[in-house]
Write a protein that holds these residues in place. Structure first.
Motif, PDB file in Angstrom:
ATOM      1  N   GLY A  25       0.592  -1.222   0.029  1.00 54.07           N
ATOM      2  CA  GLY A  25      -0.123  -0.262   0.138  1.00 54.07           C
ATOM      3  C   GLY A  25       0.673   1.217  -0.081  1.00 54.07           C
ATOM      4  N   THR A  60      -6.188   0.720  -1.309  1.00 56.35           N
ATOM      5  CA  THR A  60      -5.133  -0.330  -0.392  1.00 56.35           C
ATOM      6  C   THR A  60      -6.224  -1.428   0.179  1.00 56.35           C
ATOM      7  N   GLU A 108      -1.270  -1.832  -6.007  1.00 54.45           N
ATOM      8  CA  GLU A 108       0.102  -1.654  -5.098  1.00 54.45           C
ATOM      9  C   GLU A 108       0.798  -0.852  -5.809  1.00 54.45           C
ATOM     10  N   PRO A 121      -1.213   4.343  -4.626  1.00 48.34           N
ATOM     11  CA  PRO A 121      -1.152   4.462  -3.289  1.00 48.34           C
ATOM     12  C   PRO A 121       0.024   5.530  -2.937  1.00 48.34           C
TER      13      PRO A 121
END
Ligand SMILES: NC(=O)c1ccc[n+]([C@@H]2O[C@H](COP(=O)([O-])OP(=O)(O)OC[C@H]3O[C@@H](n4cnc5c(N)ncnc54)[C@H](O)[C@@H]3O)[C@@H](O)[C@H]2O)c1
Length: 304
Positions: free
Chosen positions: A17, A204, A218, A232
């Motif tokens: 994340g 996330t 990701e 993220p």
């Protein structure tokens, strides 16, 4: 020349994340990184080696990183994490406290265990690394007689700043981190350490627990030249700047980085005020005074 060349950073909860996004960004600018992650579930159950993947990505991109699998809310383990940065890379400059879990539910359904677990990971898991880093920096400051130029960047959330239904554990934990940030900024600035907090927003594992959540992304999956508002790493350039020498004058600030916007948060501030002219307040008259001079609503007794 990278803006963080020669710096050593710790990013907690960097196995996934937002933390992975911060770690990749700091490494891109030249920092060497300790990648901390306990590797449990989004509710904080179990352990794993999730930190290894972020280390591998950084190494594959030509950076330097080592893994740490400790629980940030464990006082001893967070001390070992600070020591590991110094053992592995010789110094510590930047601490990014990002690790977090969620156990949402309305107060009717939330158990004391869910309350304690979330408060522990977020609040104690921010305080404990801060404490060990602060002691380390104070020792360096005493030894050298020079300012240490340290950086702490904590993680808050809109939920903690304005409240959020179903998060009577998470929201107060995040609000407390904002207060911790402001308090620590007062304690550490004299020796050259800034303390700020960033409020991110991203798709996330944590947001994945909410209804109608977007698919989890990701940070390494989004190409550098591509804009994705739920990436993220949207807040990671702000974290990298706060970590840099350029930001040595910025401390005690709470800043959200949400999709296209970077927003300086303005917290509690004095509002309308009434004065008792040094006479005890009279509860039977206070409602009228508050209605007319503070809340600007109708006087009590009138129907709304
Ligand atoms: N996703 C969002 O929209 C959002 C919004 C505001 C704030 N945040 C905050 O951002 C931070 C990162 O969350 P995320 O959304 O990337 O979720 P995530 O689950 O992808 O990442 C959190 C990481 O923290 C690790 N972790 C959990 N407990 C730990 C512990 N005790 N010790 C060490 N590592 C631990 C987890 O293993 C995980 O890898 C959290 O503090 C979260 O509260 C997220």
């Amino acid at each position: 020349m990278g803006m963080l060349d020669g710096k050593v950073a710790i990013v907690t909860g960097a196995g996934h994340g937002i933390g992975r996004g911060h770690a990749l960004e700091l490494a891109k600018h030249g920092a060497k990184i300790v990648i901390n992650d306990l590797g449990g579930s989004v509710k904080g159950e179990g352990v794993g080696r999730d930190a290894d993947l972020t280390v591998e990505i950084i190494k594959a991109r030509g950076g330097e990183a080592v893994a740490n699998y400790g629980d940030v809310s464990d006082y001893e383990a967070s001390g070992q994490m600070i020591a590991q940065a110094i053992d592995a890379f010789g110094r510590l400059d930047i601490l990014v406290n990002n690790a977090g879990i969620v156990r949402d539910g309305s107060i009717f359904n939330m158990t004391p265990e869910d309350f304690d677990a979330v408060i522990k990971v977020h609040l104690r898991g921010t305080w404990a690394p801060c404490k060990h880093a602060a002691v380390h920096w104070r020792n360096v400051n005493k030894e050298t007689g020079e300012k240490v130029n340290g950086r702490i960047i904590n993680t808050v959330s809109g939920a903690g700043l304005t409240g959020n239904f179903g998060q009577t554990n998470y929201a107060p934990a995040k609000a407390a981190i904002a207060s911790l940030t402001q308090t620590l900024s007062l304690e550490l600035y004299k020796m050259g350490v800034t303390v700020n907090a960033v409020g991110p927003a991203a798709a996330t594992r944590i947001t994945g627990t909410m209804p109608n959540a977007p698919a989890v992304i990701e940070a390494d999956e989004v190409p550098e030249d591509e804009w994705n508002r739920m990436d993220p790493s949207v807040s990671s350039p702000l974290v990298a700047w706060l970590a840099s020498d350029e930001a040595d004058h910025v401390t005690g600030q709470i800043i959200r980085a949400v999709a296209e916007n970077i927003i300086l948060m303005k917290g509690w501030a004095d509002g309308p005020t009434i004065n008792n002219n040094s006479k005890r307040w009279d509860a039977t008259k206070l409602g009228q005074q508050l209605a007319t001079d503070v809340f600007f609503t109708r006087a009590p007794g009138l129907r709304y």
